[in-house]
Design a protein around this motif. Structure first.
Motif, short mmCIF file in Angstrom:
data_model
loop_
_atom_site.label_atom_id
_atom_site.label_comp_id
_atom_site.label_asym_id
_atom_site.label_seq_id
_atom_site.Cartn_x
_atom_site.Cartn_y
_atom_site.Cartn_z
N ARG A 18 0.83 -1.21 0.00
CA ARG A 18 0.00 0.00 0.00
C ARG A 18 0.87 1.26 0.00
N ARG A 19 2.04 1.15 -0.59
CA ARG A 19 2.95 2.27 -0.73
C ARG A 19 3.24 2.49 -2.21
N ALA A 20 3.86 3.63 -2.51
CA ALA A 20 4.09 3.96 -3.92
C ALA A 20 5.36 4.77 -4.12
N ILE A 21 5.98 4.54 -5.27
CA ILE A 21 7.05 5.39 -5.78
C ILE A 21 6.48 6.06 -7.03
N MET A 215 15.76 10.59 3.79
CA MET A 215 14.47 11.25 3.90
C MET A 215 13.33 10.29 3.58
N VAL A 216 13.51 9.48 2.54
CA VAL A 216 12.49 8.49 2.18
C VAL A 216 12.32 7.48 3.31
N SER A 217 13.43 6.98 3.83
CA SER A 217 13.38 5.98 4.89
C SER A 217 12.71 6.53 6.15
N ASP A 218 13.07 7.74 6.54
CA ASP A 218 12.48 8.35 7.73
C ASP A 218 10.98 8.56 7.56
N SER A 219 10.57 8.97 6.37
CA SER A 219 9.13 9.19 6.14
C SER A 219 8.36 7.89 6.23
N ILE A 220 8.95 6.80 5.73
CA ILE A 220 8.31 5.49 5.82
C ILE A 220 8.22 5.05 7.29
N SER A 221 9.29 5.26 8.04
CA SER A 221 9.29 4.90 9.46
C SER A 221 8.22 5.66 10.23
N GLY A 223 5.36 6.37 9.09
CA GLY A 223 4.04 5.92 8.65
C GLY A 223 3.64 6.40 7.28
N GLY A 224 4.56 7.05 6.56
CA GLY A 224 4.28 7.52 5.22
C GLY A 224 4.09 6.38 4.23
N ALA A 225 3.53 6.73 3.08
CA ALA A 225 3.21 5.72 2.07
C ALA A 225 4.12 5.80 0.86
N GLY A 226 5.28 6.46 1.01
CA GLY A 226 6.21 6.50 -0.11
C GLY A 226 6.54 7.91 -0.54
N LEU A 227 6.73 8.08 -1.83
CA LEU A 227 7.27 9.35 -2.32
C LEU A 227 6.69 9.71 -3.67
N SER A 228 6.76 11.00 -3.96
CA SER A 228 6.43 11.53 -5.29
C SER A 228 7.51 12.55 -5.60
N MET A 229 8.60 12.10 -6.23
CA MET A 229 9.79 12.90 -6.47
C MET A 229 10.12 12.95 -7.94
N GLY A 230 10.47 14.14 -8.42
CA GLY A 230 10.81 14.31 -9.82
C GLY A 230 12.29 14.49 -10.05
N ARG A 231 12.79 15.71 -9.81
CA ARG A 231 14.17 16.06 -10.16
C ARG A 231 15.20 15.20 -9.45
N ILE A 249 13.78 0.37 -0.07
CA ILE A 249 13.36 1.07 1.15
C ILE A 249 11.85 1.11 1.27
N VAL A 250 11.17 1.48 0.19
CA VAL A 250 9.72 1.69 0.23
C VAL A 250 8.95 0.38 0.32
N HIS A 251 9.33 -0.60 -0.47
CA HIS A 251 8.52 -1.82 -0.56
C HIS A 251 9.10 -3.04 0.17
N ASP A 252 10.41 -3.02 0.44
CA ASP A 252 11.03 -4.18 1.10
C ASP A 252 11.58 -3.85 2.48
N ASP A 253 11.43 -2.61 2.92
CA ASP A 253 11.85 -2.18 4.25
C ASP A 253 13.34 -2.40 4.51
N VAL A 254 14.16 -2.23 3.49
CA VAL A 254 15.60 -2.34 3.71
C VAL A 254 16.12 -1.04 4.31
N SER A 255 17.29 -1.10 4.92
CA SER A 255 17.87 0.08 5.54
C SER A 255 18.52 0.97 4.50
N VAL A 256 18.83 2.20 4.90
CA VAL A 256 19.54 3.12 4.01
C VAL A 256 20.90 2.55 3.64
N GLU A 257 21.57 1.92 4.61
CA GLU A 257 22.88 1.32 4.34
C GLU A 257 22.77 0.24 3.27
N GLN A 258 21.77 -0.61 3.38
CA GLN A 258 21.57 -1.67 2.39
C GLN A 258 21.25 -1.07 1.03
#
Length: 267
Positions: A18-21, A215-221, A223-231, A249-258
């Protein structure tokens, strides 16, 4: 929920997470043909192959990017427009309809509202009309909600962002896009006041890939549903690789390091 809307939403939101890129490609109207938005077929191919769920495009650009091969990707037609050449660049106006979007094969539509602008009332009226029409056709609506005007000293203020998100919810959006507030605790307060998926905007291009992924990872943590990023995506050195890292990060919950490791970066 309208069955048609459920089916279309699953072309925008991953049905399992239920998340999106989402990758907006509508910048050509507002600021012109940026780097990364010239060969649209190539850009779309990279974005789809990288694992994005959907793109946002203006109606006339669809013909420039249609590929006829490669991975599928959700299509959201943007109905709002203004240009940086205008004396009122934050005053968005409708330039397309829900019916036009459906004829183009869209899975959803999007509108942009700048709360606090002198023309706020007209943008809200437009959003209300689009919301009603989209609901009647079973078409999901993405609301891009920002606070930009003389009474808005800081558009990233958590209370201001929460207000923007709540307006999107209350006027019928199915997904709402707002700026990230800068930290997980304040962004969680934004999420808690919404009963629909909330995705974060990317804003200006950032210098650090790690900063984008964090930023993406923190937003997911939060409770966010992903991102809408262009540039930050289509102007990246390798958009396809970056999207694969974001997908983790968004769909598999991997860490920023991974995620950084998949890009070949260390630290």
């Amino acid at each position: 929920m309208h069955l048609g809307k459920q089916i279309r939403l699953e072309r925008i939101l991953n049905r399992d997470t239920r998340r999106a890129i989402i990758v907006p490609l509508d910048h050509g109207v507002s600021v012109g043909p940026l780097s990364g938005l010239t060969d649209m077929r190539q850009t779309l191919s990279r974005i789809a192959t990288g694992g994005a769920n959907a793109v946002v495009m203006h109606k006339g650009l669809v013909r420039c990017g249609h590929r006829g091969s490669g991975p599928d990707i959700g299509l959201i037609i943007h109905l709002s427009a203004s240009t940086a050449l205008s004396p009122y660049p934050n005053a968005k106006t409708l330039v397309a309809s829900v019916e036009e979007a459906l004829r183009l094969g869209a899975d959803g539509v999007s509108v942009h509202v700048n709360l606090g602008d002198e023309n706020e009332r007209m943008m809200l009226e437009d959003m209300g009309q689009v919301s009603a029409t989209a609901a009647s056709w079973g078409v999901p609506m993405l609301a891009m909600m920002y606070a930009r005007g003389p009474k808005v000293p800081n558009e990233y203020d958590p209370d201001v962002v929460a207000h923007c998100a709540r307006v999107g919810v209350e006027l019928g959006a199915d997904v709402v896009k707002v700026p990230y507030t800068g930290d997980m605790d304040s962004f969680q307060r934004v999420i808690d006041a919404c009963c629909i998926p909330v995705v974060i905007a990317g804003g200006p291009k950032m210098d650090s890939v790690r900063a984008v992924l964090q930023m993406v990872s923190d937003s997911i943590s939060a409770g966010g549903a992903g991102l809408s990023m262009g540039r930050n995506i289509f102007q990246a050195e390798d958009p396809q690789a970056l999207l694969k890292a974001m997908h983790g990060i968004v769909h598999d919950d991997v860490s920023v390091e991974q995620a950084m490791e998949t890009l070949g970066h260390v630290g």
